[in-house]
Design a protein around this motif. Structure first.
Motif, PDB file in Angstrom:
ATOM      1  N   SER A 208       7.888 -10.525  -9.571  1.00  0.00           N
ATOM      2  CA  SER A 208       8.272  -9.196 -10.053  1.00  0.00           C
ATOM      3  C   SER A 208       7.591  -8.062  -9.314  1.00  0.00           C
ATOM      4  CB  SER A 208       7.966  -9.077 -11.556  1.00  0.00           C
ATOM      5  OG  SER A 208       6.593  -9.281 -11.814  1.00  0.00           O
ATOM      6  N   HIS A 209       6.958  -8.353  -8.191  1.00  0.00           N
ATOM      7  CA  HIS A 209       6.302  -7.298  -7.423  1.00  0.00           C
ATOM      8  C   HIS A 209       7.216  -6.829  -6.286  1.00  0.00           C
ATOM      9  CE1 HIS A 209       2.815  -9.638  -9.073  1.00  0.00           C
ATOM     10  NE2 HIS A 209       2.558  -8.428  -9.506  1.00  0.00           N
ATOM     11  N   PRO A 210       7.247  -5.528  -6.011  1.00  0.00           N
ATOM     12  CA  PRO A 210       8.087  -5.037  -4.915  1.00  0.00           C
ATOM     13  C   PRO A 210       7.487  -5.368  -3.554  1.00  0.00           C
ATOM     14  CG  PRO A 210       6.817  -3.232  -5.844  1.00  0.00           C
ATOM     15  CD  PRO A 210       6.549  -4.435  -6.706  1.00  0.00           C
ATOM     16  N   ASP A 211       8.319  -5.321  -2.539  1.00  0.00           N
ATOM     17  CA  ASP A 211       7.852  -5.492  -1.168  1.00  0.00           C
ATOM     18  C   ASP A 211       7.024  -4.280  -0.748  1.00  0.00           C
ATOM     19  OD1 ASP A 211       9.665  -7.798   0.574  1.00  0.00           O
ATOM     20  OD2 ASP A 211      10.251  -7.315  -1.459  1.00  0.00           O
ATOM     21  N   ALA A 212       6.588  -4.276   0.507  1.00  0.00           N
ATOM     22  CA  ALA A 212       5.772  -3.168   1.018  1.00  0.00           C
ATOM     23  C   ALA A 212       6.599  -1.884   1.086  1.00  0.00           C
ATOM     24  CB  ALA A 212       5.228  -3.524   2.396  1.00  0.00           C
ATOM     25  N   ARG A 213       5.918  -0.758   1.211  1.00  0.00           N
ATOM     26  CA  ARG A 213       6.591   0.533   1.361  1.00  0.00           C
ATOM     27  C   ARG A 213       5.769   1.403   2.306  1.00  0.00           C
ATOM     28  NH1 ARG A 213       4.060   0.584  -3.677  1.00  0.00           N
ATOM     29  NH2 ARG A 213       2.712   2.389  -4.113  1.00  0.00           N
ATOM     30  N   GLY A 214       6.454   2.307   3.000  1.00  0.00           N
ATOM     31  CA  GLY A 214       5.754   3.143   3.964  1.00  0.00           C
ATOM     32  C   GLY A 214       6.393   4.504   4.095  1.00  0.00           C
TER      33      GLY A 214
ATOM     34  N   THR B  72       9.915   4.371   2.328  1.00  0.00           N
ATOM     35  CA  THR B  72      10.895   3.373   2.752  1.00  0.00           C
ATOM     36  C   THR B  72      10.395   1.998   2.311  1.00  0.00           C
ATOM     37  OG1 THR B  72      11.666   4.613   4.678  1.00  0.00           O
ATOM     38  CG2 THR B  72      11.938   2.234   4.748  1.00  0.00           C
ATOM     39  N   THR B  73      11.278   1.178   1.741  1.00  0.00           N
ATOM     40  CA  THR B  73      10.916  -0.197   1.411  1.00  0.00           C
ATOM     41  C   THR B  73      10.882  -1.023   2.689  1.00  0.00           C
ATOM     42  OG1 THR B  73      11.906  -0.064  -0.788  1.00  0.00           O
ATOM     43  CG2 THR B  73      11.592  -2.261   0.134  1.00  0.00           C
ATOM     44  N   ILE B  74       9.791  -1.759   2.883  1.00  0.00           N
ATOM     45  CA  ILE B  74       9.650  -2.649   4.041  1.00  0.00           C
ATOM     46  C   ILE B  74       9.733  -4.076   3.512  1.00  0.00           C
ATOM     47  CG2 ILE B  74       8.208  -3.324   5.995  1.00  0.00           C
ATOM     48  CD1 ILE B  74       6.841  -0.589   5.784  1.00  0.00           C
ATOM     49  N   GLU B  75      10.873  -4.705   3.701  1.00  0.00           N
ATOM     50  CA  GLU B  75      11.119  -6.010   3.107  1.00  0.00           C
ATOM     51  C   GLU B  75      10.345  -7.089   3.840  1.00  0.00           C
ATOM     52  OE1 GLU B  75      14.849  -9.065   2.368  1.00  0.00           O
ATOM     53  OE2 GLU B  75      15.238  -6.954   2.822  1.00  0.00           O
TER      54      GLU B  75
ATOM     55  N   GLY C 293       7.288  -6.576   8.167  1.00  0.00           N
ATOM     56  CA  GLY C 293       8.736  -6.675   8.097  1.00  0.00           C
ATOM     57  C   GLY C 293       9.406  -5.953   9.237  1.00  0.00           C
ATOM     58  N   ARG C 294      10.720  -6.044   9.298  1.00  0.00           N
ATOM     59  CA  ARG C 294      11.473  -5.496  10.419  1.00  0.00           C
ATOM     60  C   ARG C 294      11.887  -4.044  10.228  1.00  0.00           C
ATOM     61  NH1 ARG C 294      16.151  -9.851  10.928  1.00  0.00           N
ATOM     62  NH2 ARG C 294      16.031  -9.559   8.670  1.00  0.00           N
ATOM     63  N   GLU C 295      11.815  -3.534   8.989  1.00  0.00           N
ATOM     64  CA  GLU C 295      12.230  -2.154   8.763  1.00  0.00           C
ATOM     65  C   GLU C 295      11.329  -1.191   9.518  1.00  0.00           C
ATOM     66  OE1 GLU C 295      14.053  -4.481   5.606  1.00  0.00           O
ATOM     67  OE2 GLU C 295      12.029  -4.392   6.368  1.00  0.00           O
ATOM     68  N   THR C 296      11.904  -0.097   9.997  1.00  0.00           N
ATOM     69  CA  THR C 296      11.139   0.900  10.724  1.00  0.00           C
ATOM     70  C   THR C 296      11.075   2.194   9.933  1.00  0.00           C
ATOM     71  OG1 THR C 296      13.099   1.663  11.930  1.00  0.00           O
ATOM     72  CG2 THR C 296      11.749  -0.037  12.982  1.00  0.00           C
ATOM     73  N   LEU C 297       9.967   2.916  10.118  1.00  0.00           N
ATOM     74  CA  LEU C 297       9.816   4.261   9.580  1.00  0.00           C
ATOM     75  C   LEU C 297      10.183   5.218  10.697  1.00  0.00           C
ATOM     76  CD1 LEU C 297       6.294   3.712   7.949  1.00  0.00           C
ATOM     77  CD2 LEU C 297       8.540   3.298   6.930  1.00  0.00           C
TER      78      LEU C 297
ATOM     79  N   PRO D 278       6.053  19.993   9.406  1.00  0.00           N
ATOM     80  CA  PRO D 278       6.308  18.630   8.954  1.00  0.00           C
ATOM     81  C   PRO D 278       7.758  18.232   9.151  1.00  0.00           C
ATOM     82  CG  PRO D 278       5.117  19.903   7.305  1.00  0.00           C
ATOM     83  CD  PRO D 278       5.597  20.876   8.340  1.00  0.00           C
ATOM     84  N   ALA D 279       7.981  17.018   9.615  1.00  0.00           N
ATOM     85  CA  ALA D 279       9.330  16.466   9.741  1.00  0.00           C
ATOM     86  C   ALA D 279       9.400  15.243   8.843  1.00  0.00           C
ATOM     87  CB  ALA D 279       9.629  16.084  11.186  1.00  0.00           C
ATOM     88  N   PHE D 280      10.318  15.248   7.864  1.00  0.00           N
ATOM     89  CA  PHE D 280      10.353  14.196   6.863  1.00  0.00           C
ATOM     90  C   PHE D 280      10.813  12.870   7.422  1.00  0.00           C
ATOM     91  CE2 PHE D 280      10.243  17.686   3.791  1.00  0.00           C
ATOM     92  CZ  PHE D 280       9.358  17.163   2.881  1.00  0.00           C
ATOM     93  N   VAL D 281      10.389  11.807   6.740  1.00  0.00           N
ATOM     94  CA  VAL D 281      10.822  10.466   7.097  1.00  0.00           C
ATOM     95  C   VAL D 281      12.318  10.350   6.874  1.00  0.00           C
ATOM     96  CG1 VAL D 281      10.323   9.636   4.766  1.00  0.00           C
ATOM     97  CG2 VAL D 281      10.459   8.020   6.622  1.00  0.00           C
ATOM     98  N   ALA D 282      12.969   9.622   7.770  1.00  0.00           N
ATOM     99  CA  ALA D 282      14.372   9.267   7.574  1.00  0.00           C
ATOM    100  C   ALA D 282      14.398   7.865   6.990  1.00  0.00           C
ATOM    101  CB  ALA D 282      15.128   9.314   8.898  1.00  0.00           C
ATOM    102  N   LEU D 283      14.770   7.740   5.721  1.00  0.00           N
ATOM    103  CA  LEU D 283      14.663   6.475   5.023  1.00  0.00           C
ATOM    104  C   LEU D 283      15.795   5.542   5.416  1.00  0.00           C
ATOM    105  CD1 LEU D 283      13.706   7.714   1.464  1.00  0.00           C
ATOM    106  CD2 LEU D 283      12.204   6.971   3.298  1.00  0.00           C
ATOM    107  N   LEU D 284      15.451   4.264   5.639  1.00  0.00           N
ATOM    108  CA  LEU D 284      16.485   3.284   5.911  1.00  0.00           C
ATOM    109  C   LEU D 284      17.200   2.908   4.624  1.00  0.00           C
ATOM    110  CD1 LEU D 284      14.791   0.900   8.467  1.00  0.00           C
ATOM    111  CD2 LEU D 284      16.280   2.836   8.885  1.00  0.00           C
ATOM    112  N   SER D 285      16.440   2.858   3.520  1.00  0.00           N
ATOM    113  CA  SER D 285      17.068   2.588   2.244  1.00  0.00           C
ATOM    114  C   SER D 285      17.731   3.853   1.739  1.00  0.00           C
ATOM    115  CB  SER D 285      16.015   2.119   1.227  1.00  0.00           C
ATOM    116  OG  SER D 285      15.315   1.009   1.720  1.00  0.00           O
TER     117      SER D 285
END
Length: 419
Positions: A236-242, A224-227, A383-387, A396-403
């Motif tokens: 040109s660098h992307p934001d955080a990801r988790g 998930t991208t964490i803005e 950032g405000r995005e949640t994993l 295993p239970a996969f991440v639900a991506l906000l993006s």
């Protein structure tokens, strides 16, 4: 055979045929009969056999876009409304586009106004600091002959090495960074007319992930991208990801930041990971990161400090604990040990991985296990995005991506694996 059955069968087959047509159209947006490759030379006739996608519904500065992934190169086509107008387009009108993989990894394609010479292009591979630009010859850029003539078409073509792509399973998409995706699920078309047999792409179900300070077991797991910076972090660098998953009553989390030390924040060099908020259903609490010293000693104040380059080991406690424990091997009955965290502070990126006991955290926070089946984790300093993932589980239970993740097929032709 009844007429109703025949009609149903015809509708079903028609639907399948349409789906196959659309899928093949997206995965290989070229005509095999007329496509003979793209040359970055300012002659746009080789794009005639490539499907174009309207972009005006998302911005007033670009008419159409196209993308072809052909072996060693990813080719991008931009039809601008006027000269240099693509540099004003995008979710933040900053000229930032993105190649997004089917694992939700981002490669930022940043455009800058270069006057009558067209648009300058910069791409940075975040995991290796591989800097690619038309100014150093690592990215190819060309414009049509009338580009600088007012009122004439302003066409731009870009070639980016496929080796710069972040991790993918089989397909990539193209659109605006932190904005709308314009082209979805494009596969490598270099074997389209060669009769190549598709092969399975890499796929990580999370079952082999271990929290031990080694991070490669997160490879090919969805992110998930964490803005952090609304205009796009550091040019040109992307934001955080988790990423997150749950297994056997524990939650496992991974997060990466790029060039976080250069951002305008008081927390850097690994300290950006040290304020973790966990939501269990409608209840939220915080994890306390306590640094573990060489002999097991615990530093309860380390969460406020930047960390030097290298590896660091933390223990996770409940934020409301008495903080009486002085050694990881002798935990006070008034403190609640919940899990382990590792942080790596590097030259190009920082990353962390940690686990925490969901059931123990729920008990300490007075949350029922029913509520604990819905877990959300947020890094307050990033950032405000949640994993998000489900809680108590045996597998295993996969991440639900906000993006939005381009799911695509796990098949590709001449797929290039990323190490």
């Amino acid at each position: 055979m009844s007429k109703r059955f025949v009609n149903s069968a015809v509708r079903l087959l028609s639907g399948v045929a349409a789906a196959v047509f659309v899928a093949s159209h997206l995965m290989f947006p070229v005509s095999a009969d007329s496509y003979s490759g793209i040359s970055i030379d300012g002659d746009f006739s080789d794009w005639d056999s490539v499907v174009k996608y309207d972009a005006l519904g998302n911005t007033s500065f670009v008419n159409q876009v196209a993308m072809v992934w052909d072996g060693d190169w990813v080719y991008i086509y931009l039809d601008e409304v006027q000269q240099n107008s693509a540099t004003w387009s995008g979710a933040k009108t900053d000229g930032k586009f993105v190649i997004k993989t089917d694992l939700n990894q981002d490669l930022v394609v940043a455009l800058y106004n270069n006057g009558a010479n067209g648009n300058r292009v910069e791409v940075t591979q975040p995991d290796s600091d591989l800097y690619l630009s038309d100014t150093n010859g690592k990215v190819k850029v060309a414009f049509n002959s009338d580009y600088s003539t007012w009122g004439e078409p302003s066409l731009m073509e870009i070639a980016i090495p496929a080796d710069a792509l972040p991790q993918y399973s089989s397909t990539i998409s193209f659109g605006y960074y932190l904005g709308n995706i314009l082209i979805s699920d494009v596969a490598d078309s270099s074997g389209l007319s060669g009769g190549a047999t598709p092969t399975p792409g890499p796929h990580n179900d999370g079952s082999g992930i271990v929290i031990d300070g080694e991070y490669h077991d997160w490879d090919y797991y969805p992110v998930t991208t964490i803005e952090y910076d609304t205009a796009g972090t550091n040019n040109s660098h992307p934001d955080a990801r988790g990423s997150i998953l749950s297994r056997d009553g524990k939650a496992y989390v991974h997060c990466v930041t790029n060039y976080f030390a250069e951002q305008d924040t008081g927390f850097r060099y690994g300290a950006e990971f040290l304020e973790v908020i966990v939501h269990l259903g409608d209840t939220f609490t915080m994890l306390k990161a306590v640094k573990i010293g060489p002999n097991g000693g615990l530093d309860w104040k380390a969460e406020y400090n930047s960390q030097p380059y290298g590896e660091h080991h933390f223990a996770l406690f409940y934020s409301g604990d008495a903080e009486l424990s002085t050694n990881i091997n002798n935990i006070s009955q008034y403190d609640t040990y919940l899990g382990d965290m590792y942080i790596e502070v590097g030259e190009y990126q920082n990353q962390t991985e940690f686990w925490f006991d969901v059931e123990k955290l729920a008990e300490r926070a007075n949350v029922s296990l029913t509520e604990a089946t819905n877990i959300r984790v947020r890094f307050h300093r990033i950032g405000r995005e949640t994993l998000r993932c489900s809680g108590i589980s045996t597998g295993p239970a996969f991440v639900a991506l906000l993006s939005t993740v381009a799911v695509g097929s796990y098949l590709t032709i001449n797929r290039r694996k990323k190490a």
